[in-house]
Design a protein around this motif. Structure first.
Motif, PDB file in Angstrom:
ATOM      1  N   VAL A 173      10.432 -23.377 -42.327  1.00 64.53           N
ATOM      2  CA  VAL A 173      11.343 -22.635 -41.906  1.00 64.53           C
ATOM      3  C   VAL A 173      12.596 -23.379 -41.038  1.00 64.53           C
ATOM      4  CG1 VAL A 173      11.436 -20.607 -40.322  1.00 64.53           C
ATOM      5  CG2 VAL A 173       9.676 -20.786 -41.790  1.00 64.53           C
ATOM      6  N   ILE A 196      14.738 -24.771 -43.928  1.00 61.42           N
ATOM      7  CA  ILE A 196      15.470 -23.743 -44.667  1.00 61.42           C
ATOM      8  C   ILE A 196      16.328 -22.947 -44.052  1.00 61.42           C
ATOM      9  CG2 ILE A 196      15.140 -21.969 -46.293  1.00 61.42           C
ATOM     10  CD1 ILE A 196      12.217 -23.147 -46.910  1.00 61.42           C
ATOM     11  N   PRO A 249      15.852 -19.707 -43.159  1.00 52.34           N
ATOM     12  CA  PRO A 249      16.350 -18.428 -44.042  1.00 52.34           C
ATOM     13  C   PRO A 249      16.939 -17.257 -43.192  1.00 52.34           C
ATOM     14  CG  PRO A 249      14.112 -18.528 -43.267  1.00 52.34           C
ATOM     15  CD  PRO A 249      14.554 -19.748 -42.864  1.00 52.34           C
ATOM     16  N   THR A 250      17.891 -16.682 -44.132  1.00 49.74           N
ATOM     17  CA  THR A 250      18.628 -15.370 -43.467  1.00 49.74           C
ATOM     18  C   THR A 250      17.563 -14.467 -43.687  1.00 49.74           C
ATOM     19  OG1 THR A 250      19.228 -14.834 -45.701  1.00 49.74           O
ATOM     20  CG2 THR A 250      20.509 -16.344 -44.574  1.00 49.74           C
ATOM     21  N   GLU A 255      16.776 -13.206 -47.120  1.00 48.88           N
ATOM     22  CA  GLU A 255      15.903 -14.370 -47.975  1.00 48.88           C
ATOM     23  C   GLU A 255      14.426 -14.183 -47.314  1.00 48.88           C
ATOM     24  OE1 GLU A 255      19.154 -17.880 -48.542  1.00 48.88           O
ATOM     25  OE2 GLU A 255      17.917 -17.779 -46.905  1.00 48.88           O
ATOM     26  N   TRP A 256      14.328 -14.023 -46.164  1.00 45.55           N
ATOM     27  CA  TRP A 256      12.924 -13.724 -45.598  1.00 45.55           C
ATOM     28  C   TRP A 256      12.249 -12.653 -46.186  1.00 45.55           C
ATOM     29  CZ3 TRP A 256       9.420 -16.861 -43.978  1.00 45.55           C
ATOM     30  CH2 TRP A 256       8.397 -16.404 -43.218  1.00 45.55           C
TER      31      TRP A 256
END
Length: 295
Positions: free
Chosen positions: A45, A48, A50-51, A54-55
């Motif tokens: 996490v 990456i 993530p937005t 995205e999550w």
């Protein structure tokens, strides 16, 4: 509040805070496993970043993967397969001494209770496909032939389907059989030339493969479970080295040592000797079993 419950979660100390909460786990192995999983997930996490969208996409992918599972389909195993995790876990579990035949994945189509057959029997019950003669010897790591070895064999037909995928079309236990070696360690049977086939790709795992630009195919192969008391059980395949997907098996099951030439034979006398009426394929492969105490 117990000591291990203290500490407030931050981006920097997330792993330490989460794993500390597991300190009272009743199973030490579970605690160890969860510590590693937590650490690696948090590392991913962080890398990456993530937005939120995205999550949520990741959460919904896992949700769909679980929803498609039932008594006959396990999409999470399929996910493990296409990520190479199944093969990695198998490689770690089945380390063997040099010279012993390598393991590979079991696959989802093994069936218990396949019929015991006599050496030389034809496991193709519907007589469809290109005939094959499959043979070899089972030995120990010292080169001695092994008697009483049980070889449980199964394969897909010439259209790429197993019998359990075509119930009512293929005969029950088509292209399956169990053979037992004699004192010379030899095995031989008749079959048909298998064909490449796709893994189930109509679910979220198949969609993921498509997004990754990957195909869902496995190269043509025979399955074997080879076992004898006192020896490590062998779960393996024999692959056709000329198959179009031999270098890109979608579940990473191919190993170079498991390839065997699928040799065409046009000799009428040889065909008659094996009970065939025309051209057939010959494939020879010897298995080597490691003793149970060998690591």
């Amino acid at each position: 509040m117990q000591e291990h419950e203290s500490g407030y979660f931050t981006e920097e100390n997330s792993v330490e805070v989460v794993t500390a909460r597991n300190r009272n786990a009743g199973n030490p192995r579970l605690q160890e496993v969860m510590e590693v999983i937590t650490r690696k997930l948090h590392e991913a996490v962080r890398e990456i970043e993530p937005t939120e969208e995205e999550w949520m996409q990741a959460i919904m992918f896992l949700t769909r993967t679980g929803q498609i599972c039932d008594d006959t389909r396990q999409e999470f195993i399929l996910l493990s397969d296409i990520l190479g995790v199944s093969m990695l876990a198998d490689a770690i579990r089945s380390r063997r001494p040099s010279g012993a035949t390598e393991n590979t994945v079991l696959g989802p189509f093994h069936v218990d209770g396949a019929p015991e057959r006599e050496m030389g029997d034809n496991i193709c019950l519907d007589q469809k496909g290109e005939p094959m003669f499959v043979h070899g010897v089972v030995r120990d790591t010292d080169g001695n032939p092994l008697e009483g070895v049980r070889l449980d064999v199964w394969e897909a037909n010439d259209e790429g389907f197993y019998d359990v995928q075509q119930q009512g079309i293929q005969p029950e236990f088509n292209l399956r059989g169990v053979f037992t070696t004699g004192a010379d360690g030899r095995y031989w049977f008749r079959a048909v030339k298998p064909k490449f086939y796709p893994i189930p790709d109509d679910g979220p795992v198949g969609q993921l493969l498509g997004h990754l630009g990957r195909h869902p195919y496995r190269p043509a192969h025979f399955h074997y479970l080879v076992s004898l008391d006192g020896y490590q059980k062998l779960t393996t395949h024999i692959f056709d080295p000329d198959d179009r997907y031999i270098h890109s098996d979608c579940v990473f099951g191919v190993k170079e040592s498991l390839m065997a030439e699928f040799k065409p034979v046009d000799d009428p006398a040889e065909a008659a000797r094996h009970g065939f009426t025309g051209r057939f394929f010959d494939v020879e492969y010897d298995f080597v079993l490691a003793r149970m105490e060998t690591t």
